[in-house]
Design a protein around this motif. Sequence first.
Motif, PDB file in Angstrom:
ATOM      1  N   LEU A   1      23.150  39.154  39.422  1.00 18.63           N
ATOM      2  CA  LEU A   1      22.344  40.051  38.591  1.00 18.63           C
ATOM      3  C   LEU A   1      23.220  41.091  37.895  1.00 18.63           C
ATOM      4  CD1 LEU A   1      19.260  40.602  40.941  1.00 18.63           C
ATOM      5  CD2 LEU A   1      19.400  39.151  38.894  1.00 18.63           C
ATOM      6  N   ASP A   2      24.190  41.618  38.611  1.00 17.70           N
ATOM      7  CA  ASP A   2      25.078  42.612  38.030  1.00 17.70           C
ATOM      8  C   ASP A   2      25.934  42.004  36.918  1.00 17.70           C
ATOM      9  OD1 ASP A   2      26.078  45.136  37.737  1.00 17.70           O
ATOM     10  OD2 ASP A   2      27.401  45.072  39.475  1.00 17.70           O
ATOM     11  N   SER A   3      26.386  40.777  37.149  1.00 19.51           N
ATOM     12  CA  SER A   3      27.209  40.099  36.146  1.00 19.51           C
ATOM     13  C   SER A   3      26.395  39.731  34.915  1.00 19.51           C
ATOM     14  CB  SER A   3      27.839  38.842  36.746  1.00 19.51           C
ATOM     15  OG  SER A   3      28.659  39.150  37.845  1.00 19.51           O
ATOM     16  N   LEU A   4      25.143  39.333  35.132  1.00 16.84           N
ATOM     17  CA  LEU A   4      24.306  38.884  34.020  1.00 16.84           C
ATOM     18  C   LEU A   4      24.128  39.977  32.978  1.00 16.84           C
ATOM     19  CD1 LEU A   4      22.628  36.485  33.024  1.00 16.84           C
ATOM     20  CD2 LEU A   4      20.646  37.477  34.200  1.00 16.84           C
ATOM     21  N   SER A   5      24.082  41.212  33.421  1.00 19.51           N
ATOM     22  CA  SER A   5      23.886  42.315  32.484  1.00 19.51           C
ATOM     23  C   SER A   5      25.095  42.551  31.591  1.00 19.51           C
ATOM     24  CB  SER A   5      23.567  43.602  33.267  1.00 19.51           C
ATOM     25  OG  SER A   5      24.678  43.986  34.072  1.00 19.51           O
ATOM     26  N   ARG A   6      26.229  41.983  31.958  1.00 20.73           N
ATOM     27  CA  ARG A   6      27.467  42.206  31.204  1.00 20.73           C
ATOM     28  C   ARG A   6      27.903  40.979  30.407  1.00 20.73           C
ATOM     29  NH1 ARG A   6      29.957  46.287  35.251  1.00 20.73           N
ATOM     30  NH2 ARG A   6      28.381  46.255  36.871  1.00 20.73           N
ATOM     31  N   THR A   7      27.172  39.863  30.569  1.00 20.73           N
ATOM     32  CA  THR A   7      27.630  38.589  30.028  1.00 20.73           C
ATOM     33  C   THR A   7      27.646  38.562  28.510  1.00 20.73           C
ATOM     34  OG1 THR A   7      26.816  37.435  31.984  1.00 20.73           O
ATOM     35  CG2 THR A   7      27.216  36.113  30.019  1.00 20.73           C
ATOM     36  N   ARG A   8      26.603  39.069  27.879  1.00 21.93           N
ATOM     37  CA  ARG A   8      26.502  38.969  26.425  1.00 21.93           C
ATOM     38  C   ARG A   8      27.649  39.702  25.724  1.00 21.93           C
ATOM     39  NH1 ARG A   8      21.027  40.291  22.867  1.00 21.93           N
ATOM     40  NH2 ARG A   8      21.855  39.570  20.844  1.00 21.93           N
TER      41      ARG A   8
ATOM     42  N   TYR B   1      30.462  40.461  27.029  1.00 21.77           N
ATOM     43  CA  TYR B   1      31.711  39.796  27.389  1.00 21.77           C
ATOM     44  C   TYR B   1      31.977  38.604  26.471  1.00 21.77           C
ATOM     45  CZ  TYR B   1      34.715  36.508  29.831  1.00 21.77           C
ATOM     46  OH  TYR B   1      35.697  35.593  30.127  1.00 21.77           O
TER      47      TYR B   1
ATOM     48  N   SER C   1      23.064  39.797  44.249  1.00 15.36           N
ATOM     49  CA  SER C   1      23.392  41.073  43.619  1.00 15.36           C
ATOM     50  C   SER C   1      24.550  40.927  42.639  1.00 15.36           C
ATOM     51  CB  SER C   1      23.725  42.124  44.683  1.00 15.36           C
ATOM     52  OG  SER C   1      24.880  41.745  45.432  1.00 15.36           O
TER      53      SER C   1
END
Length: 363
Positions: A179-186, A188, A176
Amino acid sequence: MSSAAGEHSSPSMGSSPRRAADRPYQRGYATPPQERRAVADAHATKLWLSALLAMVDQAVIVMIVIGCAWPVLWTGWHILAGLAVSGLGAVLLGRQFRALECMAHEASHHNWTRVNRRLNDLLATVLACVPTGARLGVYRASHLRHHRRFGTREDPDLANYRQFGWEELDRASILSFALDSLSRTRAYRRRWKETSGGLGRLPAIPFLWAVVLAIGPAGLVWGSWPAAFAAAGVWLLGYGVLLPVVRFLGECNEHVYTGSQTVFDATISNLGLMSRIFIHPHGDGYHTVHHLWPGVPHHQIRNLHRRLVVNDPEGYTARLRHRTRFLSSPVRGLQPDARAGRWTHRRQSRHASIAGDRYEQRR
């Protein structure tokens, strides 16, 4: 950041919203009188040690890249083993590049040397910034705003925490959280380039550094162009993919602004062994001490933390916000252990003490 060492009080809850947003958080910690000399001594820098550590970090990167180019020569079922070796190498590269970024962070506070600040910047640029693609001057301007304007609209870290919702990351499980972090990576990554002076989409200078010191030598060592291309692929995976991941993991765990009124309360120390080795190398995990005394270099910060754990049980140990596991929520209060008691205070020269005192006065 307020330099009033003797204040524990918080900004008034009755302050207007505008005034609260424009006023930096108070320090929130009073240095025990008997520890002031030790704190001053802890500001002593060691240029040779900082430069040596950065060179070692670079050397390890070079060895990993060259070593991971060898499996490309394997055939048959060994190809799968080669891919596994390359993947592990890329993970280790991400950690090593992050270690160099931590050394660049040290240089932004002139913690390599304050005797010759030009030398501080020159060596840090060559040994830490060139391989990672950061510009020391740009990064310093942004990072010092974080310290001096902590908790205000001008604090770039507070902007990151609000923009990316780092305090709301789902830490229920590794999956979790990922997945939550992946949505914010770009978003960031774009933000990081703005605040660090990253070199755009093509990391030209880091790539040239890698070609000269790692990718080219890999081709020569193994006598094969495919080995050189494999080295380039491993470097690109480590630098372009794993480094941003490790950086994200490090930066999203350093503060909790919500509900905090002081720098001490809003700062989190990451004390777990794996965190300190892989995500917060070179003392970066002792973040509370760093915010209290940004001029304490990486080779002194752990000892100062341990000393305060033993000698200030109420002001520091009982109030310290920290985590020992990456996915855990920060807790308050640390139990002294036997290792902390091994801290041995070595008296520095009077010159080092005066330098530390002057640094504190400038903050």
